[in-house]
Motif scaffolding. Structure first.
Motif, PDB file in Angstrom:
ATOM      1  N   PRO A   6       0.822  -1.211   0.000  1.00 35.18           N
ATOM      2  CA  PRO A   6       0.000   0.000   0.000  1.00 35.18           C
ATOM      3  C   PRO A   6       0.856   1.262   0.000  1.00 35.18           C
ATOM      4  CG  PRO A   6      -0.155  -1.143   2.108  1.00 35.18           C
ATOM      5  CD  PRO A   6       0.623  -2.022   1.198  1.00 35.18           C
ATOM      6  N   VAL A  40      12.272  -0.404   1.822  1.00 36.25           N
ATOM      7  CA  VAL A  40      12.178  -1.866   1.976  1.00 36.25           C
ATOM      8  C   VAL A  40      13.564  -2.507   1.822  1.00 36.25           C
ATOM      9  CG1 VAL A  40      11.242  -3.971   0.946  1.00 36.25           C
ATOM     10  CG2 VAL A  40       9.768  -1.991   1.281  1.00 36.25           C
ATOM     11  N   LEU A  89      15.508  -1.905   5.066  1.00 34.78           N
ATOM     12  CA  LEU A  89      15.009  -2.728   6.182  1.00 34.78           C
ATOM     13  C   LEU A  89      15.364  -4.190   5.962  1.00 34.78           C
ATOM     14  CD1 LEU A  89      11.559  -1.000   6.629  1.00 34.78           C
ATOM     15  CD2 LEU A  89      13.470  -0.938   8.227  1.00 34.78           C
ATOM     16  N   CYS A  90      15.307  -4.645   4.717  1.00 34.36           N
ATOM     17  CA  CYS A  90      15.616  -6.048   4.440  1.00 34.36           C
ATOM     18  C   CYS A  90      17.102  -6.324   4.668  1.00 34.36           C
ATOM     19  CB  CYS A  90      15.221  -6.380   2.992  1.00 34.36           C
ATOM     20  SG  CYS A  90      15.263  -8.132   2.652  1.00 34.36           S
ATOM     21  N   PHE A 124      17.647  -6.646   8.285  1.00 34.14           N
ATOM     22  CA  PHE A 124      17.200  -7.973   8.735  1.00 34.14           C
ATOM     23  C   PHE A 124      18.272  -9.027   8.431  1.00 34.14           C
ATOM     24  CE2 PHE A 124      15.145 -12.002   7.692  1.00 34.14           C
ATOM     25  CZ  PHE A 124      14.352 -12.223   8.795  1.00 34.14           C
ATOM     26  N   LEU A 125      18.772  -9.005   7.196  1.00 34.47           N
ATOM     27  CA  LEU A 125      19.753 -10.026   6.794  1.00 34.47           C
ATOM     28  C   LEU A 125      21.056  -9.874   7.583  1.00 34.47           C
ATOM     29  CD1 LEU A 125      19.198 -10.102   2.924  1.00 34.47           C
ATOM     30  CD2 LEU A 125      18.470 -11.781   4.618  1.00 34.47           C
ATOM     31  N   PRO A 169      -1.851  -4.461   6.148  1.00 30.09           N
ATOM     32  CA  PRO A 169      -0.996  -3.536   5.414  1.00 30.09           C
ATOM     33  C   PRO A 169      -1.575  -2.124   5.370  1.00 30.09           C
ATOM     34  CG  PRO A 169      -1.507  -5.499   4.109  1.00 30.09           C
ATOM     35  CD  PRO A 169      -2.353  -5.553   5.322  1.00 30.09           C
ATOM     36  N   ARG A 170      -0.766  -1.122   5.699  1.00 30.33           N
ATOM     37  CA  ARG A 170      -1.145   0.287   5.609  1.00 30.33           C
ATOM     38  C   ARG A 170       0.039   1.045   5.028  1.00 30.33           C
ATOM     39  NH1 ARG A 170      -3.739  -0.660  10.714  1.00 30.33           N
ATOM     40  NH2 ARG A 170      -1.692  -0.455  11.657  1.00 30.33           N
ATOM     41  N   THR A 171      -0.111   2.367   4.923  1.00 26.87           N
ATOM     42  CA  THR A 171       1.037   3.158   4.467  1.00 26.87           C
ATOM     43  C   THR A 171       1.797   3.642   5.688  1.00 26.87           C
ATOM     44  OG1 THR A 171      -0.251   3.856   2.573  1.00 26.87           O
ATOM     45  CG2 THR A 171       1.749   5.088   3.014  1.00 26.87           C
ATOM     46  N   THR A 217       4.360  -1.358   8.249  1.00 30.17           N
ATOM     47  CA  THR A 217       4.006  -2.218   7.113  1.00 30.17           C
ATOM     48  C   THR A 217       5.224  -2.545   6.275  1.00 30.17           C
ATOM     49  OG1 THR A 217       1.797  -1.274   7.027  1.00 30.17           O
ATOM     50  CG2 THR A 217       2.600  -2.350   5.036  1.00 30.17           C
ATOM     51  N   TYR A 218       6.011  -1.509   5.969  1.00 34.72           N
ATOM     52  CA  TYR A 218       7.182  -1.729   5.124  1.00 34.72           C
ATOM     53  C   TYR A 218       8.193  -2.628   5.827  1.00 34.72           C
ATOM     54  CZ  TYR A 218       5.122   1.945   2.312  1.00 34.72           C
ATOM     55  OH  TYR A 218       4.254   2.678   1.543  1.00 34.72           O
ATOM     56  N   ARG A 219       8.322  -2.434   7.153  1.00 26.57           N
ATOM     57  CA  ARG A 219       9.258  -3.284   7.883  1.00 26.57           C
ATOM     58  C   ARG A 219       8.772  -4.735   7.842  1.00 26.57           C
ATOM     59  NH1 ARG A 219       9.177  -1.118  12.809  1.00 26.57           N
ATOM     60  NH2 ARG A 219      10.851   0.350  12.348  1.00 26.57           N
ATOM     61  N   PHE A 251       6.912  -6.206   5.567  1.00 25.58           N
ATOM     62  CA  PHE A 251       7.161  -6.768   4.234  1.00 25.58           C
ATOM     63  C   PHE A 251       8.644  -7.072   4.035  1.00 25.58           C
ATOM     64  CE2 PHE A 251       2.996  -5.119   2.575  1.00 25.58           C
ATOM     65  CZ  PHE A 251       2.550  -6.348   2.159  1.00 25.58           C
ATOM     66  N   ALA A 252       9.505  -6.142   4.481  1.00 24.55           N
ATOM     67  CA  ALA A 252      10.949  -6.337   4.296  1.00 24.55           C
ATOM     68  C   ALA A 252      11.419  -7.575   5.050  1.00 24.55           C
ATOM     69  CB  ALA A 252      11.711  -5.101   4.774  1.00 24.55           C
ATOM     70  N   TRP A 253      10.870  -7.784   6.256  1.00 28.47           N
ATOM     71  CA  TRP A 253      11.303  -8.939   7.042  1.00 28.47           C
ATOM     72  C   TRP A 253      10.747 -10.239   6.462  1.00 28.47           C
ATOM     73  CZ3 TRP A 253      11.305  -7.187  12.927  1.00 28.47           C
ATOM     74  CH2 TRP A 253      12.253  -6.167  13.056  1.00 28.47           C
ATOM     75  N   LEU A 308      10.199 -10.709   3.326  1.00 30.04           N
ATOM     76  CA  LEU A 308      11.058 -10.940   2.167  1.00 30.04           C
ATOM     77  C   LEU A 308      12.407 -11.498   2.622  1.00 30.04           C
ATOM     78  CD1 LEU A 308      11.988 -10.601  -0.772  1.00 30.04           C
ATOM     79  CD2 LEU A 308      12.468  -8.210  -0.269  1.00 30.04           C
ATOM     80  N   GLY A 309      12.977 -10.892   3.676  1.00 26.92           N
ATOM     81  CA  GLY A 309      14.263 -11.370   4.178  1.00 26.92           C
ATOM     82  C   GLY A 309      14.177 -12.831   4.592  1.00 26.92           C
ATOM     83  N   MET A 310      13.077 -13.180   5.275  1.00 23.70           N
ATOM     84  CA  MET A 310      12.905 -14.569   5.724  1.00 23.70           C
ATOM     85  C   MET A 310      12.798 -15.502   4.513  1.00 23.70           C
ATOM     86  SD  MET A 310      12.994 -15.731   8.658  1.00 23.70           S
ATOM     87  CE  MET A 310      13.520 -17.412   8.595  1.00 23.70           C
TER      88      MET A 310
END
Lengths: 205, 250
Positions: A55, A180, A183-184, A187-188, B176-178, B182-184, B186-188, B190-192
């Motif tokens: 979003p 993103v 932040l990713c 995390f890594l 999910p919001r703005t 939310t971004y954190r 999603f990023a985590w 994805l990282g996982m």
């Protein structure tokens, strides 16, 4: 982040395909056979993650993630992105055969540039690493947008307005993408630092 | 939803050698992308429609997939007619759509759909393994084919994994919001997903080594160039030559 079939002129398509082929050849050359499975799996993971809609205000955007692809893969980002685009064309008809070269270049060239500029900072202090990751994610999308704009303008100078619209549309996406990516990477760094460049990979039992 | 890889699907759907299908798709696309005149583009579209009919693609899913491919074309319709100078045909307030702009937008739309239609008819129905081996025979480097086949093999699985992570997040109350949260998240997620992908890749690599993988793509796939395939190849080549003639003469 990709151009549709039938829009670009012949010379632009040929130039894009030639440059993408060169980049892919370098990427394949640098791809250790021992890392083929890893690269394929990461290509798949990025493909899946890029389908997610995030979003953004009243609308939503889908992530491109080419900056992160570049940071994790380096030059092999080229073949990984070719593979992703082929799958996308076959499954969803986004792009196709004639635009494969140009679209690869649009995503992979910024990825490799980001890798060259920013990968050295990922093992530095936390603030430097996150800033580098943000810059890489942000620039990779923005550069991609600029390449889309260039491809359109070289095709037909009156596409300039479309090119400007495309680049402007990429700006908010680039910010989300930078956030993103940072932040990713954060995390890594904590969970699996061996995934990031500059560290020996972790042992898997 | 990404279709899971079929276990079997035959090697040559429609009785046409996958190498011939791929070569025809590449040749047709390369030629059509260069056409600029109505005659050449219409000939290409006619041939693509002929392909869809020949391979009996069902109209409804075909139409849906064509529509999905036309998003960018729609954007062009909104801008190009108004930015190309020329004789004004339609006026919308201060904006005037020129005949040249409308003609260009129409030409692009027809060309785009011809190309996507040919891709859907020739390439999309191919079973992936057969397509990979055919690409290898056509000169695509083994490493690239290997990447393509491995990615395709694990795609549906990775998608399930990602959905599992997202479902778990949703059950913990994630909406999910703005915002940064939310971004954190999603990023985590994805990282996982990346961490698990790399672990899985290591297991796959070891399994490949156990089966004798030495870093080379070996293909035992046998292709047979049947008479039907040859006839199809000849017809496709003739159609491309005909559209080239129409483009140059028209």
């Amino acid at each position: 982040m990709h151009l549709s079939e039938g829009v670009l002129s012949g010379p632009v398509l040929v130039a894009g395909a030639a440059l993408a082929a060169a980049g892919t050849a370098v990427g394949l050359k640098r791809l250790d056979p021992d890392r083929i499975a890893r690269t394929a799996m990461l290509a798949g993971a990025f493909f899946v993650a890029s389908l997610v809609h995030v979003p953004l205000g009243p609308a939503s955007v889908h992530l491109v993630l080419n900056g992160l692809v570049g940071l994790l893969l380096g030059w092999p980002a080229f073949p990984a992105i070719v593979v992703g685009l082929v799958l996308q064309a076959v499954f969803f008809q986004f792009g196709g055969l004639t635009t494969l070269g140009v679209n690869t270049l649009i995503m992979a060239l910024p990825a490799v540039i980001g890798y060259g500029l920013f990968s050295r900072f990922l093992q530095a202090g936390r603030a430097a690493a996150l800033a580098a990751a943000f810059a890489c994610g942000f620039l990779a999308v923005l550069l991609g947008g600029v390449l889309v704009g260039l491809a359109l303008t070289f095709t037909e100078e009156h596409f300039f307005n479309v090119a400007v619209a495309v680049i402007l549309a990429h700006l908010p996406v680039a910010v989300v993408e930078g956030v993103v990516t940072a932040l990713c990477v954060g995390f890594l760094r904590r969970v699996q630092p061996g995934l990031l460049p500059g560290r020996p990979p972790a042992e898997v039992p | 939803m990404i279709p899971a890889p079929p276990v079997e699907g035959g090697d040559a759907p429609g009785g046409i050698d996958p190498r011939v299908r791929l070569a025809a798709a590449i040749g047709f696309s390369a030629a059509t992308a260069a056409w600029q005149r109505p005659a050449g583009i219409l000939a290409a579209l006619g041939f693509a429609l002929g392909l869809a009919a020949f391979f009996r693609l069902s109209p409804r899913p075909l139409l849906r997939r064509l529509l999905a491919a036309n998003g960018f074309v729609l954007l062009l319709w909104a801008i190009v007619p108004f930015s190309l100078p020329g004789e004004a045909l339609v006026r919308l307030g201060p904006l005037a759509a020129s005949r040249e702009g409308l003609a260009l937008a129409l030409a692009i739309t027809l060309k785009s759909n011809a190309l996507v239609l040919a891709l859907l008819a020739l390439v999309a129905p191919l079973p992936f393994p057969a397509a990979g081996h055919a690409l290898h025979r056509l000169g695509v480097p083994g490493k690239l084919v290997q990447l393509l086949l491995l990615t395709w093999r694990y795609l549906a699985l990775l998608e399930q994994e990602f959905h599992r992570l997202r479902r778990a997040a949703a059950l913990r109350g994630f909406r999910p919001r703005t915002d940064l949260h939310t971004y954190r998240t999603f990023a985590w997620l994805l990282g996982m997903l990346l961490v698990r992908s790399v672990d899985r890749a290591e297991r796959v690599r070891r399994a490949m080594l156990c089966r004798g993988f030495r870093g080379v793509f070996l293909s035992l796939h046998e292709f047979r160039l049947t008479r039907r395939s040859l006839a199809f190849a000849a017809a496709a080549a003739a159609a491309v030559v005909a559209s080239a003639w129409l483009e140059l003469a028209g």
